[in-house]
Design an enzyme around this catalytic site. Sequence first.
Site, PDB file in Angstrom:
ATOM      1  N   PRO A  26      81.039  43.184  35.260  1.00 18.35           N
ATOM      2  CA  PRO A  26      80.941  42.927  33.818  1.00 18.35           C
ATOM      3  C   PRO A  26      79.491  43.124  33.352  1.00 18.35           C
ATOM      4  O   PRO A  26      78.572  42.606  33.994  1.00 18.35           O
ATOM      5  CB  PRO A  26      81.373  41.457  33.687  1.00 18.35           C
ATOM      6  CG  PRO A  26      81.172  40.860  35.050  1.00 18.35           C
ATOM      7  CD  PRO A  26      81.375  41.975  36.025  1.00 18.35           C
ATOM      8  N   ALA A  59      81.331  40.598  29.127  1.00 16.17           N
ATOM      9  CA  ALA A  59      81.771  39.256  28.739  1.00 16.17           C
ATOM     10  C   ALA A  59      82.169  39.258  27.262  1.00 16.17           C
ATOM     11  O   ALA A  59      81.450  39.798  26.419  1.00 16.17           O
ATOM     12  CB  ALA A  59      80.636  38.262  28.978  1.00 16.17           C
ATOM     13  N   ALA A 179      79.992  31.863  35.511  1.00 19.84           N
ATOM     14  CA  ALA A 179      78.685  32.112  36.131  1.00 19.84           C
ATOM     15  C   ALA A 179      77.523  32.060  35.136  1.00 19.84           C
ATOM     16  O   ALA A 179      77.689  31.769  33.954  1.00 19.84           O
ATOM     17  CB  ALA A 179      78.714  33.491  36.810  1.00 19.84           C
ATOM     18  N   TYR A 182      76.371  29.800  31.726  1.00 21.89           N
ATOM     19  CA  TYR A 182      77.139  29.651  30.489  1.00 21.89           C
ATOM     20  C   TYR A 182      78.032  28.397  30.590  1.00 21.89           C
ATOM     21  O   TYR A 182      77.905  27.613  31.531  1.00 21.89           O
ATOM     22  CB  TYR A 182      77.899  30.947  30.177  1.00 21.89           C
ATOM     23  CG  TYR A 182      76.921  32.089  29.949  1.00 21.89           C
ATOM     24  CD1 TYR A 182      76.062  32.066  28.845  1.00 21.89           C
ATOM     25  CD2 TYR A 182      76.790  33.137  30.849  1.00 21.89           C
ATOM     26  CE1 TYR A 182      75.125  33.078  28.637  1.00 21.89           C
ATOM     27  CE2 TYR A 182      75.853  34.150  30.655  1.00 21.89           C
ATOM     28  CZ  TYR A 182      75.022  34.118  29.555  1.00 21.89           C
ATOM     29  OH  TYR A 182      74.087  35.102  29.363  1.00 21.89           O
TER      30      TYR A 182
HETATM   31  C1  8OZ Z   1      72.753  40.033  29.900  1.00 25.81           C
HETATM   32  C2  8OZ Z   1      72.505  39.773  28.556  1.00 25.81           C
HETATM   33  C3  8OZ Z   1      73.319  38.906  27.878  1.00 25.81           C
HETATM   34  C4  8OZ Z   1      74.381  38.295  28.527  1.00 25.81           C
HETATM   35  C5  8OZ Z   1      75.643  37.369  31.934  1.00 25.81           C
HETATM   36  C6  8OZ Z   1      76.955  37.821  29.971  1.00 25.81           C
HETATM   37  O1  8OZ Z   1      74.539  37.298  32.464  1.00 25.81           O
HETATM   38  C7  8OZ Z   1      75.783  37.918  30.564  1.00 25.81           C
HETATM   39  C8  8OZ Z   1      74.630  38.550  29.873  1.00 25.81           C
HETATM   40  C9  8OZ Z   1      73.803  39.434  30.553  1.00 25.81           C
HETATM   41  O2  8OZ Z   1      76.662  36.970  32.518  1.00 25.81           O
END
Ligand code: 8OZ
Length: 367
Positions: A26, A59, A179, A182
Amino acid sequence: MSTASKLFEPYQLGPLKLPNRLVMAPLTRNRAQAGMVPGPLAAEYYSQRASAGLLVTEASQVSQQGQGYQDTPGIYSKQQVAGWRRVTERVHARGGRIFIQIWHVGRISHVSLQPNGGAPVGPSAIRAKGKTFVGGTFTDISEPRALALEEIPGIVEDFRRGAANALEAGFDGVEIHGANGYLLDQFAKDGANKRTDSYGGSIENRAKLMLEVAKVVASEAGAERTGIRISPVTPSNDISDSDPQPLFDHIVDGLNALKLVYLHVVEGATGGPRDIAPFDYGALRKRFNGAYIANNGYDFELADKVLNANDADLIAFGKLYIANPDLAERLQRGAPLNAPDKATFYGGTAKGYTDYPALGEAAEAAQ
Ligand code: 8OZ
């Protein structure tokens, strides 16, 4: 010339026959159109990469509250479902398989993205040190508020709706984003979760939200079409835990009870050093009954070695997939790889998104 490796052997993932062991990780690309709808370019981008064993989308937030960066796609409105349907149709037309990663950023957000300009939500009212990207610039993450106990069923319901919408959009399955600091990771880890109710304190209490979400998503999509991504020791987004091994042992036991099809593990610091902190990934791999997807800094040599040692079933590649739509073919043929351009990772247009050439296109596309 073609290289022999387990990486190019098929794998049965639940009901899906993957032609090889490569997973497109992702990857947040910030190119959703108005209404956080994935547009036609997204359909082009994912379909270009359809030769991966499995694609996992960027994501995608399950609610407006779950958004933390500008121009990330959602999976909560009718228009978003229609946009994603275009993506899945194009990928399937090219013979590919695609899961959507469903996401709630929790405290990693900014008031300008939140409903009515409110505070982002997290397990506790502790601001993460760091920046998010909004309004075209990097801005400090906003001060969050702690979710009330009565609000938690609504969060679980948002994930359930995300899974239902994913099926309606034609996805082959759903990956839960557990992960990278978040919401679900914030609840699980004691650096961000200081609650004193039934969602805080013990490992069991902190892991509860992640497992409740896994349960409803699996009942909606089918456990054989539900995976989850975790990152036991990453420091991303100011997250930390004082004792991650027993925490993730407990989470894996809960996922086994739900019969999830895969565990996708970011080993080490996301996008950074693999050896940032001690953690026994082999123990997790042995403990989990489904497929183990290994991620973080893999190249062909490491992927081949880890698959041969049976330390993983599948390998997820991130930056290499940004730059190489036909990564599987390139690795198998030992062909040179395109270099990723960091300046176009987050936001923008077709440049650095759909214009990386496949083999054979390289000569005509050379600048
Ligand atoms: C990079 C920039 C913004 C979000 C992740 C969804 O690290 C991200 C993300 C990565 O899981």
